[in-house]
Write a protein that holds these residues in place. Structure first.
Motif, PDB file in Angstrom:
ATOM      1  N   TYR A 158      10.190   4.779 -11.043  1.00  0.00           N
ATOM      2  CA  TYR A 158       9.340   3.696 -10.530  1.00  0.00           C
ATOM      3  C   TYR A 158      10.019   2.934  -9.395  1.00  0.00           C
ATOM      4  CZ  TYR A 158       6.629  -0.679 -10.617  1.00  0.00           C
ATOM      5  OH  TYR A 158       5.872  -1.776 -10.271  1.00  0.00           O
ATOM      6  N   ASP A 159      11.302   2.615  -9.568  1.00  0.00           N
ATOM      7  CA  ASP A 159      12.011   1.827  -8.567  1.00  0.00           C
ATOM      8  C   ASP A 159      12.128   2.565  -7.234  1.00  0.00           C
ATOM      9  OD1 ASP A 159      12.322  -0.291 -10.314  1.00  0.00           O
ATOM     10  OD2 ASP A 159      14.264   0.394 -11.041  1.00  0.00           O
ATOM     11  N   VAL A 160      12.346   3.871  -7.299  1.00  0.00           N
ATOM     12  CA  VAL A 160      12.410   4.683  -6.080  1.00  0.00           C
ATOM     13  C   VAL A 160      11.066   4.651  -5.361  1.00  0.00           C
ATOM     14  CG1 VAL A 160      12.541   7.072  -5.247  1.00  0.00           C
ATOM     15  CG2 VAL A 160      14.275   6.200  -6.830  1.00  0.00           C
ATOM     16  N   MET A 161      10.024   4.813  -6.130  1.00  0.00           N
ATOM     17  CA  MET A 161       8.671   4.792  -5.570  1.00  0.00           C
ATOM     18  C   MET A 161       8.377   3.441  -4.925  1.00  0.00           C
ATOM     19  SD  MET A 161       5.244   5.672  -7.703  1.00  0.00           S
ATOM     20  CE  MET A 161       3.620   5.718  -6.977  1.00  0.00           C
ATOM     21  N   LYS A 162       8.795   2.388  -5.580  1.00  0.00           N
ATOM     22  CA  LYS A 162       8.559   1.039  -5.074  1.00  0.00           C
ATOM     23  C   LYS A 162       9.302   0.822  -3.757  1.00  0.00           C
ATOM     24  CE  LYS A 162       8.373  -3.727  -6.807  1.00  0.00           C
ATOM     25  NZ  LYS A 162       9.215  -4.446  -5.847  1.00  0.00           N
ATOM     26  N   ARG A 163      10.527   1.298  -3.661  1.00  0.00           N
ATOM     27  CA  ARG A 163      11.302   1.170  -2.422  1.00  0.00           C
ATOM     28  C   ARG A 163      10.594   1.867  -1.260  1.00  0.00           C
ATOM     29  NH1 ARG A 163      17.226   3.224  -2.642  1.00  0.00           N
ATOM     30  NH2 ARG A 163      17.083   2.549  -0.451  1.00  0.00           N
ATOM     31  N   ALA A 191       2.666   3.131 -15.114  1.00  0.00           N
ATOM     32  CA  ALA A 191       3.151   2.080 -14.221  1.00  0.00           C
ATOM     33  C   ALA A 191       3.062   2.514 -12.760  1.00  0.00           C
ATOM     34  CB  ALA A 191       4.596   1.724 -14.573  1.00  0.00           C
ATOM     35  N   LYS A 192       3.286   3.797 -12.504  1.00  0.00           N
ATOM     36  CA  LYS A 192       3.193   4.297 -11.127  1.00  0.00           C
ATOM     37  C   LYS A 192       1.751   4.235 -10.628  1.00  0.00           C
ATOM     38  CE  LYS A 192       7.173   7.396 -11.585  1.00  0.00           C
ATOM     39  NZ  LYS A 192       7.624   8.806 -11.618  1.00  0.00           N
ATOM     40  N   VAL A 193       0.808   4.569 -11.498  1.00  0.00           N
ATOM     41  CA  VAL A 193      -0.608   4.481 -11.131  1.00  0.00           C
ATOM     42  C   VAL A 193      -0.970   3.027 -10.814  1.00  0.00           C
ATOM     43  CG1 VAL A 193      -2.967   4.692 -12.019  1.00  0.00           C
ATOM     44  CG2 VAL A 193      -1.326   6.545 -12.387  1.00  0.00           C
ATOM     45  N   GLU A 194      -0.492   2.123 -11.635  1.00  0.00           N
ATOM     46  CA  GLU A 194      -0.787   0.700 -11.418  1.00  0.00           C
ATOM     47  C   GLU A 194      -0.169   0.198 -10.115  1.00  0.00           C
ATOM     48  OE1 GLU A 194       0.727  -0.933 -15.024  1.00  0.00           O
ATOM     49  OE2 GLU A 194      -1.112  -0.519 -16.167  1.00  0.00           O
ATOM     50  N   LEU A 196       0.353   2.021  -7.430  1.00  0.00           N
ATOM     51  CA  LEU A 196      -0.469   2.566  -6.344  1.00  0.00           C
ATOM     52  C   LEU A 196      -1.783   1.802  -6.203  1.00  0.00           C
ATOM     53  CD1 LEU A 196       0.183   6.374  -6.908  1.00  0.00           C
ATOM     54  CD2 LEU A 196       0.989   4.974  -5.000  1.00  0.00           C
ATOM     55  N   GLU A 197      -2.319   1.347  -7.322  1.00  0.00           N
ATOM     56  CA  GLU A 197      -3.543   0.550  -7.267  1.00  0.00           C
ATOM     57  C   GLU A 197      -3.314  -0.734  -6.469  1.00  0.00           C
ATOM     58  OE1 GLU A 197      -4.646  -0.015 -11.314  1.00  0.00           O
ATOM     59  OE2 GLU A 197      -5.760   1.868 -11.452  1.00  0.00           O
ATOM     60  N   LYS A 198      -2.134  -1.343  -6.619  1.00  0.00           N
ATOM     61  CA  LYS A 198      -1.820  -2.565  -5.876  1.00  0.00           C
ATOM     62  C   LYS A 198      -1.821  -2.310  -4.370  1.00  0.00           C
ATOM     63  CE  LYS A 198       0.950  -4.732  -9.520  1.00  0.00           C
ATOM     64  NZ  LYS A 198       2.301  -5.210  -9.911  1.00  0.00           N
ATOM     65  N   TYR A 199      -1.405  -1.116  -3.990  1.00  0.00           N
ATOM     66  CA  TYR A 199      -1.374  -0.760  -2.570  1.00  0.00           C
ATOM     67  C   TYR A 199      -2.690  -0.109  -2.117  1.00  0.00           C
ATOM     68  CZ  TYR A 199       3.620  -1.707  -1.923  1.00  0.00           C
ATOM     69  OH  TYR A 199       4.842  -2.316  -1.803  1.00  0.00           O
ATOM     70  N   ARG A 200      -3.617   0.023  -3.052  1.00  0.00           N
ATOM     71  CA  ARG A 200      -4.904   0.668  -2.786  1.00  0.00           C
ATOM     72  C   ARG A 200      -4.734   2.088  -2.249  1.00  0.00           C
ATOM     73  NH1 ARG A 200      -8.654  -4.273  -0.331  1.00  0.00           N
ATOM     74  NH2 ARG A 200      -8.408  -5.665  -2.138  1.00  0.00           N
TER      75      ARG A 200
END
Length: 378
Positions: A158-163, A191-194, A196-200
């Protein structure tokens, strides 16, 4: 065939992933081209219009074969996806050379979808390093129309994806993640899906059947699901799970023979999302599957404060669980390649200080020793 709306385009909800094409004598580098061409023809005839390949699939042969298989069809009748192979750090300064070669191998003038391939712990720093010019080059190709949609795939945590999203998120149009009902919790895919939803950003799915693991369950597990949907096949349950998640646009499946392709196409003739009871039942089955192998670490971090080596034990145990469940695979070794040698499982001295404070009474030192041995045998 079900279709999903995406930027005024209709994408088949099922995409053909070209990582597991039929091969000759079990040799991954020797694609059975005639069989692959027949499969693509059948897919096209039955409404599949999305095809996903990559530089490294089938030792570099996948792009060539997919290009040949799609050549008879009008270019506007299908969508082709390819990827920049950043999973190999030696490629980082070769983005232009590789991109041009990919177009030639596929026999096309543009890619409908193009991805930063396999964003993970090992390559995140390089992907974010502007000196390689990867992002700038790919954006230039997008402006020139040689890339229609730019996105990324991620196997990292998750953290890598967020970066990655914090730097490039506003320019990413889709994201491909490992998503299935097993990894919903096991790899924190929820959590990764959520995120991505924040970034649409819409979700593209890889490994919907977890490399085939979810295509065949135990007799007991199958019986539970048959009670709920007597006519549903076991592989279809994995696809129905994904049809229940609103943000999922594309579901890629690597199909190795015509029978798999035909079965999956039948599943995607209609959308049948799960109800609450069915979802709870499926996730309960996944939870029991993981518990049979995985160590019950809750990431409380009591162990970390007592480790004289300063190891991030919860992270190492999560990778150990993944490696054991998958019976190998590339995810754990890939993640550990970004960890300093003195912080890997082999650095454990077996003092058991961590075990003295572990609420779950996990035999951590034994797990670290076993993990080290498994990695040596890989």
């Amino acid at each position: 065939m079900i279709y999903k709306e995406y930027q005024n385009q209709k994408l088949s909800a099922l995409g053909l992933g070209a990582m597991r094409l039929p091969v000759i004598d079990g040799d991954d580098s020797k694609i059975d081209e005639e069989a692959a061409v027949r499969m693509v023809a059948y897919a096209m005839e039955h409404g599949v219009n999305y095809y996903d390949t990559a530089w490294g699939y089938h030792s570099g042969r996948s792009e060539i074969v997919i290009g040949k298989a799609l050549k008879p069809y009008p270019r506007e009748s299908y969508y082709l996806a390819d990827k920049f192979p950043g999973y190999d750090l030696s490629n980082m300064d070769k983005v232009e050379q590789i991109f041009e070669e990919q177009l030639k191998k596929c026999g096309v003038e543009y890619f409908d979808f193009y991805l930063f391939h396999n964003v993970c712990e090992m390559n995140i720093d390089a992907y974010l390093d502007g000196k390689y010019g990867i992002f700038d080059y790919l954006m230039k190709q997008k402006k020139a129309g040689r890339i229609r949609h730019l996105g990324f795939s991620v196997h990292g945590n998750y953290d890598v994806m967020k970066r990655f999203l914090e730097v490039y998120g506003t320019d990413m149009e889709f994201c491909q993640i490992q998503l299935n009902y097993l990894d919903w919790s096991f790899q924190d895919a929820k959590a990764k899906v959520e995120l991505l939803e924040k970034y649409r950003i819409p979700v593209w799915v890889m490994e919907p059947l977890r490399g085939g693991r979810l295509a065949a369950l135990s007799e007991e597990e199958e019986a539970v699901l048959k009670e709920l949907r007597p006519q549903e096949t076991i592989p279809a349950w994995a696809f129905r799970f994904l049809q229940t998640i609103p943000n999922v646009t594309m579901i890629l499946s690597g199909m190795s023979n015509m029978e798999q392709l035909q079965a999956n196409i039948r599943t995607f003739e209609e959308e049948k999302p799960l109800n609450e009871q069915e979802m709870d039942t499926l996730l309960s089955i996944a939870d029991q599957m993981v518990k049979k192998i995985a160590l019950p670490c809750t990431a409380c971090h009591y162990c970390v404060s007592h480790c004289p080596q300063g190891l991030d034990i919860p992270i190492l145990l999560a990778l150990y669980n993944e490696h054991c469940f998958t019976e190998g695979g590339f995810i754990a070794p890939m993640a550990l390649s970004a960890v300093p040698e003195e912080k890997r499982p082999s650095a454990c001295i077996g003092c058991r200080s961590c075990e003295a404070v572990c609420p779950q009474q996990i035999k951590i030192s034994e797990a670290m020793a076993d993990f080290t041995q498994r990695l040596l045998q890989a």
